[in-house]
Write a protein that holds these residues in place. Structure first.
Motif, PDB file in Angstrom:
ATOM      1  N   ARG A  21      23.642  59.045 -49.561  1.00 11.28           N
ATOM      2  CA  ARG A  21      23.657  60.390 -49.387  1.00 11.28           C
ATOM      3  C   ARG A  21      22.909  61.069 -50.622  1.00 11.28           C
ATOM      4  O   ARG A  21      21.780  61.922 -50.642  1.00 11.28           O
ATOM      5  CB  ARG A  21      24.929  61.497 -49.054  1.00 11.28           C
ATOM      6  CG  ARG A  21      24.710  62.709 -48.643  1.00 11.28           C
ATOM      7  CD  ARG A  21      25.870  63.554 -48.681  1.00 11.28           C
ATOM      8  NE  ARG A  21      26.413  63.074 -47.045  1.00 11.28           N
ATOM      9  CZ  ARG A  21      27.641  62.989 -46.991  1.00 11.28           C
ATOM     10  NH1 ARG A  21      28.733  63.128 -47.805  1.00 11.28           N
ATOM     11  NH2 ARG A  21      28.076  62.649 -45.634  1.00 11.28           N
ATOM     12  N   LEU A  22      23.198  60.542 -51.851  1.00  4.81           N
ATOM     13  CA  LEU A  22      22.840  61.210 -53.336  1.00  4.81           C
ATOM     14  C   LEU A  22      21.392  60.649 -53.382  1.00  4.81           C
ATOM     15  O   LEU A  22      20.532  61.153 -54.211  1.00  4.81           O
ATOM     16  CB  LEU A  22      23.609  60.722 -54.170  1.00  4.81           C
ATOM     17  CG  LEU A  22      25.002  61.585 -54.134  1.00  4.81           C
ATOM     18  CD1 LEU A  22      25.878  61.174 -55.364  1.00  4.81           C
ATOM     19  CD2 LEU A  22      24.510  63.039 -54.575  1.00  4.81           C
ATOM     20  N   GLU A  23      21.119  59.611 -52.531  1.00  5.79           N
ATOM     21  CA  GLU A  23      19.504  58.882 -52.877  1.00  5.79           C
ATOM     22  C   GLU A  23      19.241  58.701 -54.508  1.00  5.79           C
ATOM     23  O   GLU A  23      18.506  59.110 -55.047  1.00  5.79           O
ATOM     24  CB  GLU A  23      18.615  59.805 -52.399  1.00  5.79           C
ATOM     25  CG  GLU A  23      18.559  59.941 -50.984  1.00  5.79           C
ATOM     26  CD  GLU A  23      17.449  60.983 -50.509  1.00  5.79           C
ATOM     27  OE1 GLU A  23      16.237  60.488 -50.595  1.00  5.79           O
ATOM     28  OE2 GLU A  23      17.351  62.162 -50.216  1.00  5.79           O
ATOM     29  N   VAL A  24      20.336  57.930 -55.171  1.00 10.53           N
ATOM     30  CA  VAL A  24      20.493  57.735 -56.312  1.00 10.53           C
ATOM     31  C   VAL A  24      19.184  57.306 -57.056  1.00 10.53           C
ATOM     32  O   VAL A  24      18.699  57.635 -57.882  1.00 10.53           O
ATOM     33  CB  VAL A  24      21.902  57.001 -56.839  1.00 10.53           C
ATOM     34  CG1 VAL A  24      21.696  56.579 -58.486  1.00 10.53           C
ATOM     35  CG2 VAL A  24      23.155  57.656 -56.328  1.00 10.53           C
ATOM     36  N   GLU A  25      18.809  56.024 -56.444  1.00  8.69           N
ATOM     37  CA  GLU A  25      17.638  55.473 -57.178  1.00  8.69           C
ATOM     38  C   GLU A  25      16.240  56.016 -56.921  1.00  8.69           C
ATOM     39  O   GLU A  25      15.512  56.412 -57.729  1.00  8.69           O
ATOM     40  CB  GLU A  25      17.347  53.961 -56.398  1.00  8.69           C
ATOM     41  CG  GLU A  25      16.131  53.252 -56.914  1.00  8.69           C
ATOM     42  CD  GLU A  25      16.177  51.878 -56.284  1.00  8.69           C
ATOM     43  OE1 GLU A  25      15.172  51.187 -56.580  1.00  8.69           O
ATOM     44  OE2 GLU A  25      17.053  51.307 -55.542  1.00  8.69           O
ATOM     45  N   ARG A  26      16.097  57.030 -55.664  1.00  8.44           N
ATOM     46  CA  ARG A  26      15.115  57.768 -55.677  1.00  8.44           C
ATOM     47  C   ARG A  26      15.030  58.888 -56.492  1.00  8.44           C
ATOM     48  O   ARG A  26      14.049  59.423 -57.099  1.00  8.44           O
ATOM     49  CB  ARG A  26      15.051  58.311 -54.105  1.00  8.44           C
ATOM     50  CG  ARG A  26      13.851  59.092 -54.045  1.00  8.44           C
ATOM     51  CD  ARG A  26      13.715  59.597 -52.620  1.00  8.44           C
ATOM     52  NE  ARG A  26      12.634  60.617 -52.228  1.00  8.44           N
ATOM     53  CZ  ARG A  26      12.640  61.643 -51.557  1.00  8.44           C
ATOM     54  NH1 ARG A  26      13.892  61.820 -50.765  1.00  8.44           N
ATOM     55  NH2 ARG A  26      11.567  62.343 -51.184  1.00  8.44           N
TER      56      ARG A  26
END
Length: 181
Positions: A21-26
């Motif tokens: 949900r956090l889209e960490v890598e993006r």
């Protein structure tokens, strides 16, 4: 003081659904995009080091700060090369212009004094402040709407703090603000 800080189970911070949900890598890629010679990053409100870990994977020297001392050894496990210490966003224990990049991931809405936290970030950053925040709308997860910051409020406060350029990127579940000196 800091009554809204995250105090639930640390394991929830690393739940695979939350990470997706956090889209960490993006988020980390967008945060570092178009920055020349970025070497150091301060992750304010580092928690379990989720974003710090991704910044370290990009080769950045990571410093993490969190108001909850229980988070620091967990973050250190995930980012052994990082430096983690206890502290709050409104009183950063660093010299002026110390970090190329400062990151606040889902933290700003939890600070006791939003403008003070932004002024402190402005003081210690050289190139960019990146703020990941909840959108100003109802969602089935996250804090209640009244605890969220509107785009207008964030833009107003960041200008008061001294940032000259602000851009925002709408993500699937969050808003990423990129602020330049």
């Amino acid at each position: 003081m800091h009554e809204r800080r995250f105090n639930r189970e640390i394991e929830r911070l690393r739940d695979p659904e939350r990470i997706a949900r956090l889209e960490v890598e993006r988020v980390v890629n967008l945060t570092t995009e178009n920055l020349i010679e970025v070497k150091t990053v301060l992750d304010i409100g580092t928690g379990s080091g989720l974003f710090a870990e991704q910044f370290a994977k990009k080769g950045l020297l990571v410093t993490g700060l969190d108001a909850n001392p229980e988070m620091l050894p967990i973050a250190q496990q995930y980012v052994p090369s990082g430096v983690f210490q206890e502290g709050i966003a409104e009183k950063l224990p660093f010299l002026d212009s110390t970090f190329d990049l400062v990151f606040m991931g889902l933290l700003l809405h939890e600070t006791d004094e939003v403008l003070t936290a932004l002024k402190e970030a402005h003081r210690v950053v050289l190139k960019r402040l990146a703020i990941l925040e909840w959108p100003d709308k109802e969602q089935t997860f996250g804090p209640p709407r009244e605890d969220r910051l509107s785009v207008a409020r964030i833009k107003s406060l960041t200008k008061q703090a001294g940032f000259k350029k602000i851009s925002q990127i709408g993500l699937e579940n969050f808003v990423l603000y990129l602020l330049e000196q």
